[in-house]
Design a protein around this motif. Structure first.
Motif, PDB file in Angstrom:
ATOM      1  N   THR A 154       0.428  -1.726  -4.541  1.00  0.00           N
ATOM      2  CA  THR A 154       1.324  -1.946  -5.619  1.00  0.00           C
ATOM      3  C   THR A 154       1.807  -3.165  -5.633  1.00  0.00           C
ATOM      4  OG1 THR A 154       3.473  -1.188  -4.333  1.00  0.00           O
ATOM      5  CG2 THR A 154       2.071   0.510  -5.546  1.00  0.00           C
ATOM      6  N   SER A 155       1.630  -4.061  -4.582  1.00  0.00           N
ATOM      7  CA  SER A 155       1.824  -5.355  -4.530  1.00  0.00           C
ATOM      8  C   SER A 155       0.857  -6.524  -5.285  1.00  0.00           C
ATOM      9  CB  SER A 155       1.924  -5.793  -3.198  1.00  0.00           C
ATOM     10  OG  SER A 155       0.867  -5.802  -2.353  1.00  0.00           O
ATOM     11  N   SER A 156      -0.302  -5.904  -5.745  1.00  0.00           N
ATOM     12  CA  SER A 156      -1.363  -6.546  -6.506  1.00  0.00           C
ATOM     13  C   SER A 156      -0.805  -6.971  -8.041  1.00  0.00           C
ATOM     14  CB  SER A 156      -2.540  -6.057  -6.358  1.00  0.00           C
ATOM     15  OG  SER A 156      -3.477  -6.552  -7.514  1.00  0.00           O
ATOM     16  N   PRO A 157      -0.679  -8.156  -8.242  1.00  0.00           N
ATOM     17  CA  PRO A 157      -0.285  -8.544  -9.688  1.00  0.00           C
ATOM     18  C   PRO A 157      -1.407  -7.867 -10.682  1.00  0.00           C
ATOM     19  CG  PRO A 157       0.055 -10.355  -8.553  1.00  0.00           C
ATOM     20  CD  PRO A 157      -0.996  -9.414  -7.763  1.00  0.00           C
ATOM     21  N   THR A 158      -2.674  -7.971 -10.520  1.00  0.00           N
ATOM     22  CA  THR A 158      -3.429  -7.432 -11.360  1.00  0.00           C
ATOM     23  C   THR A 158      -3.266  -5.896 -11.483  1.00  0.00           C
ATOM     24  OG1 THR A 158      -5.205  -9.070 -10.730  1.00  0.00           O
ATOM     25  CG2 THR A 158      -5.955  -7.081 -11.759  1.00  0.00           C
ATOM     26  N   VAL A 159      -3.107  -5.024 -10.215  1.00  0.00           N
ATOM     27  CA  VAL A 159      -2.875  -3.586 -10.599  1.00  0.00           C
ATOM     28  C   VAL A 159      -1.603  -3.411 -11.223  1.00  0.00           C
ATOM     29  CG1 VAL A 159      -2.236  -1.650  -9.061  1.00  0.00           C
ATOM     30  CG2 VAL A 159      -4.162  -3.192  -8.463  1.00  0.00           C
TER      31      VAL A 159
ATOM     32  N   LEU B 113       0.887  -1.112  -0.086  1.00  0.00           N
ATOM     33  CA  LEU B 113      -0.046  -0.005   0.057  1.00  0.00           C
ATOM     34  C   LEU B 113       0.804   1.386  -0.100  1.00  0.00           C
ATOM     35  CD1 LEU B 113      -2.858  -0.910   2.651  1.00  0.00           C
ATOM     36  CD2 LEU B 113      -3.089  -0.140  -0.029  1.00  0.00           C
ATOM     37  N   THR B 114       0.873   1.952  -1.048  1.00  0.00           N
ATOM     38  CA  THR B 114       1.697   3.181  -1.202  1.00  0.00           C
ATOM     39  C   THR B 114       1.008   4.322  -1.600  1.00  0.00           C
ATOM     40  OG1 THR B 114       3.186   1.566  -1.903  1.00  0.00           O
ATOM     41  CG2 THR B 114       3.646   4.009  -2.428  1.00  0.00           C
ATOM     42  N   ARG B 115       1.237   5.348  -0.927  1.00  0.00           N
ATOM     43  CA  ARG B 115       0.681   6.756  -1.240  1.00  0.00           C
ATOM     44  C   ARG B 115       1.337   7.535  -2.135  1.00  0.00           C
ATOM     45  NH1 ARG B 115      -0.732  11.622   3.062  1.00  0.00           N
ATOM     46  NH2 ARG B 115      -2.734  12.132   2.385  1.00  0.00           N
ATOM     47  N   PHE B 116       0.755   8.097  -3.368  1.00  0.00           N
ATOM     48  CA  PHE B 116       1.429   8.615  -4.367  1.00  0.00           C
ATOM     49  C   PHE B 116       0.874  10.256  -4.090  1.00  0.00           C
ATOM     50  CE2 PHE B 116       1.508   4.358  -5.825  1.00  0.00           C
ATOM     51  CZ  PHE B 116       2.840   4.358  -6.262  1.00  0.00           C
ATOM     52  N   PHE B 117       1.881  10.878  -4.469  1.00  0.00           N
ATOM     53  CA  PHE B 117       1.838  12.325  -4.680  1.00  0.00           C
ATOM     54  C   PHE B 117       1.956  13.084  -5.999  1.00  0.00           C
ATOM     55  CE2 PHE B 117       3.450  17.065  -3.980  1.00  0.00           C
ATOM     56  CZ  PHE B 117       2.625  17.596  -3.869  1.00  0.00           C
TER      57      PHE B 117
END
Length: 295
Positions: A236-241, A220-224
């Motif tokens: 971001t660890s989801s292969p689908t994503v 789980l990553t927060r992007f700015f």
């Protein structure tokens, strides 16, 4: 005043780009760009193999011996570097930002231009024109291009390619080779870019950080968003994503390249974690091929 860290970075870029662009690259650069015409060089006696169409009949009649006119291409060119210094160009995940990658490439092209006695100029832009250096020559001028590109701090975080290109079209004469450095995170620039591509030899350089193509698996990553100021959280660890992210990134850049070509420009995509010499060499070879240059 330059900080010690910035001065060190400029010196490192200078050393790296000189090594990369000397020799073969400089020769390819010279062949890839036309001069602005031809100029008379000399009249000399005819030699076997000379084109009979170049015979100077006046001199031949006066001397009683066949003479031919020789012409050479006017080699001096003007390169103009337009560099996006908006917020998104300060993004980087590999130890350098997209703007620093642009500075390396500008330094290398400026060095190749210097070897071939061409002039170079610079326009930094965000949502407005930020800094303009008129075309000039000389080692100090080429070094200043890199220094200004790295040191300049814009208060504007957003991008307007159309505003920058409109200014270029209005202030700068024809016959320049224009390198446009940006990540093209903008819209509404197509019509004015078409005008620029008619007036200049326009080469858009699309800059991509590897994280903009392949999502780092950090959970789980927060992007700015540096330009809009907004945040977005993604797993971001989801292969689908990750797979969908990569597919959309590749499709986006393919569509962008097609759009730029349809506007009459000659784009090149450069990933900041890879050697920028190779895609530029390929671009230059392709230009040679279209011109029918034999090596």
């Amino acid at each position: 005043m330059l900080t010690a860290e910035l001065q060190k970075k400029i010196e490192l870029i200078k050393i790296m780009t000189r090594k990369k662009t000397s020799g073969v690259f400089s020769g390819i650069y010279q062949s890839a760009f036309r001069g602005q015409g031809i100029e008379f060089e000399e009249v000399r006696e005819y030699s076997p193999g000379d084109d009979y169409r170049s015979i100077d009949w006046n001199v031949t009649a006066k001397t009683g011996k066949p003479h031919v006119k020789r012409f050479s291409e006017e080699r001096e060119l003007t390169l103009f570097f337009m560099v996006d210094v908006s917020g998104s160009l300060d993004f980087g995940t590999i130890g350098k930002t997209k703007r620093e990658a642009a500075a390396e490439i500008v330094s290398g092209l400026a060095f190749a231009a210097g070897v071939n006695r061409d002039r170079t100029g610079l326009l930094l832009f965000s949502c407005q024109s930020e800094l303009r250096l008129p075309p000039s020559k000389g080692p100090q001028h080429y070094l200043r291009l890199t220094r200004e590109l790295l040191a300049f701090e814009s208060e504007n975080r957003q991008t307007s390619l159309s505003a920058a290109l409109t200014e270029l079209n209005e202030i700068y004469p024809k016959h320049a080779v224009v390198f446009l450095f940006s990540d093209f995170i903008d819209s509404g620039w197509e019509s004015v870019l078409k005008q620029s591509a008619v007036k200049y030899d326009l080469i858009p350089v699309i800059l991509r950080d590897p994280a903009e193509i392949n999502l780092p698996a950090t959970g789980l990553t927060r992007f700015f968003d540096r330009e809009s100021g907004s945040y977005l959280t993604i797993d971001t660890s989801s292969p689908t994503v990750a797979g969908r992210y990569h597919e959309e990134a590749v499709a986006r850049d393919r569509a962008l390249i097609r759009k730029l070509r349809s506007c009459g420009a000659d784009p090149v995509l450069i990933e900041t974690d890879k050697d920028w010499i190779l895609p530029l060499q390929q671009l230059f070879y392709n230009r040679e091929h279209r011109r029918g240059v034999k090596r």
